[in-house]
Design a protein around this motif. Sequence first.
Motif, mmCIF file in Angstrom:
data_model
loop_
_atom_site.group_PDB
_atom_site.id
_atom_site.type_symbol
_atom_site.label_atom_id
_atom_site.label_comp_id
_atom_site.label_asym_id
_atom_site.label_seq_id
_atom_site.Cartn_x
_atom_site.Cartn_y
_atom_site.Cartn_z
ATOM 1 N N SER A 32 -63.079 23.222 -24.321
ATOM 2 C CA SER A 32 -62.039 22.458 -25.002
ATOM 3 C C SER A 32 -62.449 21.029 -25.354
ATOM 4 C CB SER A 32 -60.781 22.427 -24.134
ATOM 5 O OG SER A 32 -61.068 21.819 -22.900
ATOM 6 N N SER A 33 -63.701 20.668 -25.096
ATOM 7 C CA SER A 33 -64.124 19.305 -25.429
ATOM 8 C C SER A 33 -65.470 19.317 -26.152
ATOM 9 C CB SER A 33 -64.221 18.441 -24.174
ATOM 10 O OG SER A 33 -65.385 18.708 -23.451
ATOM 11 N N GLY A 34 -65.627 18.328 -27.034
ATOM 12 C CA GLY A 34 -66.876 18.197 -27.771
ATOM 13 C C GLY A 34 -68.046 17.850 -26.874
ATOM 14 N N ARG A 35 -67.803 16.994 -25.887
ATOM 15 C CA ARG A 35 -68.877 16.604 -24.967
ATOM 16 C C ARG A 35 -69.376 17.801 -24.160
ATOM 17 N NH1 ARG A 35 -65.575 11.819 -24.670
ATOM 18 N NH2 ARG A 35 -66.731 10.087 -25.574
ATOM 19 N N GLU A 36 -68.452 18.625 -23.726
ATOM 20 C CA GLU A 36 -68.846 19.824 -22.980
ATOM 21 C C GLU A 36 -69.657 20.768 -23.866
ATOM 22 O OE1 GLU A 36 -66.768 23.119 -20.027
ATOM 23 O OE2 GLU A 36 -65.505 21.768 -21.194
ATOM 24 N N ALA A 37 -69.264 20.896 -25.118
ATOM 25 C CA ALA A 37 -69.992 21.752 -26.055
ATOM 26 C C ALA A 37 -71.416 21.253 -26.270
ATOM 27 C CB ALA A 37 -69.255 21.819 -27.385
ATOM 28 N N ILE A 48 -77.644 30.148 -29.312
ATOM 29 C CA ILE A 48 -76.264 30.492 -29.591
ATOM 30 C C ILE A 48 -76.224 30.902 -31.054
ATOM 31 C CG2 ILE A 48 -73.912 29.606 -29.742
ATOM 32 C CD1 ILE A 48 -74.731 27.612 -27.491
ATOM 33 N N ASP A 49 -75.671 32.068 -31.337
ATOM 34 C CA ASP A 49 -75.701 32.604 -32.689
ATOM 35 C C ASP A 49 -74.697 31.938 -33.629
ATOM 36 O OD1 ASP A 49 -77.710 34.749 -32.325
ATOM 37 O OD2 ASP A 49 -76.243 35.470 -30.870
ATOM 38 N N LEU A 50 -73.551 31.536 -33.088
ATOM 39 C CA LEU A 50 -72.524 30.928 -33.934
ATOM 40 C C LEU A 50 -71.681 29.974 -33.095
ATOM 41 C CD1 LEU A 50 -70.942 30.906 -36.692
ATOM 42 C CD2 LEU A 50 -69.491 32.677 -35.679
ATOM 43 N N ILE A 51 -71.365 28.821 -33.683
ATOM 44 C CA ILE A 51 -70.465 27.862 -33.044
ATOM 45 C C ILE A 51 -69.266 27.679 -33.958
ATOM 46 C CG2 ILE A 51 -70.144 25.503 -32.236
ATOM 47 C CD1 ILE A 51 -73.170 25.416 -31.679
ATOM 48 N N VAL A 52 -68.076 27.893 -33.410
ATOM 49 C CA VAL A 52 -66.829 27.616 -34.121
ATOM 50 C C VAL A 52 -66.314 26.312 -33.531
ATOM 51 C CG1 VAL A 52 -64.502 28.409 -34.633
ATOM 52 C CG2 VAL A 52 -66.379 30.066 -34.465
ATOM 53 N N LEU A 53 -66.316 25.262 -34.340
ATOM 54 C CA LEU A 53 -66.071 23.911 -33.854
ATOM 55 C C LEU A 53 -64.852 23.308 -34.542
ATOM 56 C CD1 LEU A 53 -67.147 21.450 -32.225
ATOM 57 C CD2 LEU A 53 -68.621 20.957 -34.179
ATOM 58 N N ASP A 54 -63.864 22.930 -33.739
ATOM 59 C CA ASP A 54 -62.666 22.270 -34.254
ATOM 60 C C ASP A 54 -63.050 20.905 -34.822
ATOM 61 O OD1 ASP A 54 -60.102 21.406 -34.777
ATOM 62 O OD2 ASP A 54 -59.459 21.339 -32.688
ATOM 63 N N TYR A 55 -62.480 20.555 -35.937
ATOM 64 C CA TYR A 55 -62.778 19.281 -36.583
ATOM 65 C C TYR A 55 -62.195 18.109 -35.796
ATOM 66 C CZ TYR A 55 -62.977 15.730 -40.231
ATOM 67 O OH TYR A 55 -63.225 14.590 -40.931
ATOM 68 N N ARG A 56 -60.987 18.278 -35.261
ATOM 69 C CA ARG A 56 -60.317 17.208 -34.513
ATOM 70 C C ARG A 56 -60.176 17.600 -33.052
ATOM 71 N NH1 ARG A 56 -55.180 16.224 -38.088
ATOM 72 N NH2 ARG A 56 -55.869 18.032 -39.198
ATOM 73 N N LEU A 57 -60.976 16.994 -32.219
ATOM 74 C CA LEU A 57 -60.917 17.206 -30.779
ATOM 75 C C LEU A 57 -60.403 15.942 -30.117
ATOM 76 C CD1 LEU A 57 -64.390 18.921 -30.427
ATOM 77 C CD2 LEU A 57 -62.188 20.046 -30.134
ATOM 78 N N ASP A 58 -59.933 16.067 -28.880
ATOM 79 C CA ASP A 58 -59.378 14.910 -28.180
ATOM 80 C C ASP A 58 -60.430 13.864 -27.827
ATOM 81 O OD1 ASP A 58 -56.790 15.837 -28.286
ATOM 82 O OD2 ASP A 58 -56.933 16.860 -26.361
ATOM 83 N N ASP A 59 -61.624 14.304 -27.433
ATOM 84 C CA ASP A 59 -62.616 13.358 -26.930
ATOM 85 C C ASP A 59 -63.606 12.882 -27.981
ATOM 86 O OD1 ASP A 59 -63.845 15.850 -27.103
ATOM 87 O OD2 ASP A 59 -65.064 15.554 -25.320
ATOM 88 N N VAL A 60 -64.034 13.765 -28.854
ATOM 89 C CA VAL A 60 -65.062 13.470 -29.862
ATOM 90 C C VAL A 60 -64.698 14.256 -31.102
ATOM 91 C CG1 VAL A 60 -67.487 13.886 -30.434
ATOM 92 C CG2 VAL A 60 -66.905 13.099 -28.180
ATOM 93 N N SER A 61 -64.915 13.696 -32.273
ATOM 94 C CA SER A 61 -64.639 14.476 -33.474
ATOM 95 C C SER A 61 -65.641 15.615 -33.593
ATOM 96 C CB SER A 61 -64.712 13.596 -34.724
ATOM 97 O OG SER A 61 -66.050 13.363 -35.093
ATOM 98 N N GLY A 62 -65.241 16.660 -34.259
ATOM 99 C CA GLY A 62 -66.135 17.793 -34.467
ATOM 100 C C GLY A 62 -67.403 17.400 -35.206
ATOM 101 N N ILE A 63 -67.286 16.460 -36.128
ATOM 102 C CA ILE A 63 -68.452 15.981 -36.872
ATOM 103 C C ILE A 63 -69.424 15.277 -35.943
ATOM 104 C CG2 ILE A 63 -69.229 14.435 -38.715
ATOM 105 C CD1 ILE A 63 -67.828 16.981 -39.715
ATOM 106 N N ASP A 64 -68.918 14.433 -35.056
ATOM 107 C CA ASP A 64 -69.795 13.740 -34.105
ATOM 108 C C ASP A 64 -70.457 14.721 -33.152
ATOM 109 O OD1 ASP A 64 -69.312 11.253 -35.204
ATOM 110 O OD2 ASP A 64 -67.659 10.799 -33.836
ATOM 111 N N ALA A 65 -69.728 15.706 -32.708
ATOM 112 C CA ALA A 65 -70.322 16.727 -31.818
ATOM 113 C C ALA A 65 -71.401 17.511 -32.564
ATOM 114 C CB ALA A 65 -69.234 17.674 -31.311
ATOM 115 N N LEU A 66 -71.183 17.764 -33.826
ATOM 116 C CA LEU A 66 -72.151 18.491 -34.633
ATOM 117 C C LEU A 66 -73.450 17.702 -34.794
ATOM 118 C CD1 LEU A 66 -72.638 20.995 -36.383
ATOM 119 C CD2 LEU A 66 -71.633 19.750 -38.292
ATOM 120 N N ARG A 67 -73.339 16.415 -34.943
ATOM 121 C CA ARG A 67 -74.532 15.567 -35.080
ATOM 122 C C ARG A 67 -75.341 15.623 -33.818
ATOM 123 N NH1 ARG A 67 -71.103 10.915 -37.686
ATOM 124 N NH2 ARG A 67 -71.101 11.687 -39.801
#
Length: 67
Positions: A32-37, A48-67
């Motif tokens: 449930s968190s970008g940092r954990e992901a 990991i074959d596929l990541i489904v990443l929410d754009y708006r997370l509570d701790d980090v934006s999905g874009i920042d986690a993707l970077r």
Amino acid sequence: MKQKLLIVDDDPTIIQCILYLLGDEYAITAVSSGREAVGIVKSAEEDIDLIVLDYRLDDVSGIDALR
């Protein structure tokens, strides 16, 4: 061997729906968190074959986690 999916969403309903729909076909890890992901991806021993990443997370934006 099942393909590996990482689901990153802070809405437990979304996670439950994905697990219900795809849980039999894929090996799913859900967090449930970008940092954990980011930690999971960095420490993954296998690809990991596929990541489904929410754009708006509570701790980090999905874009920042993707970077």
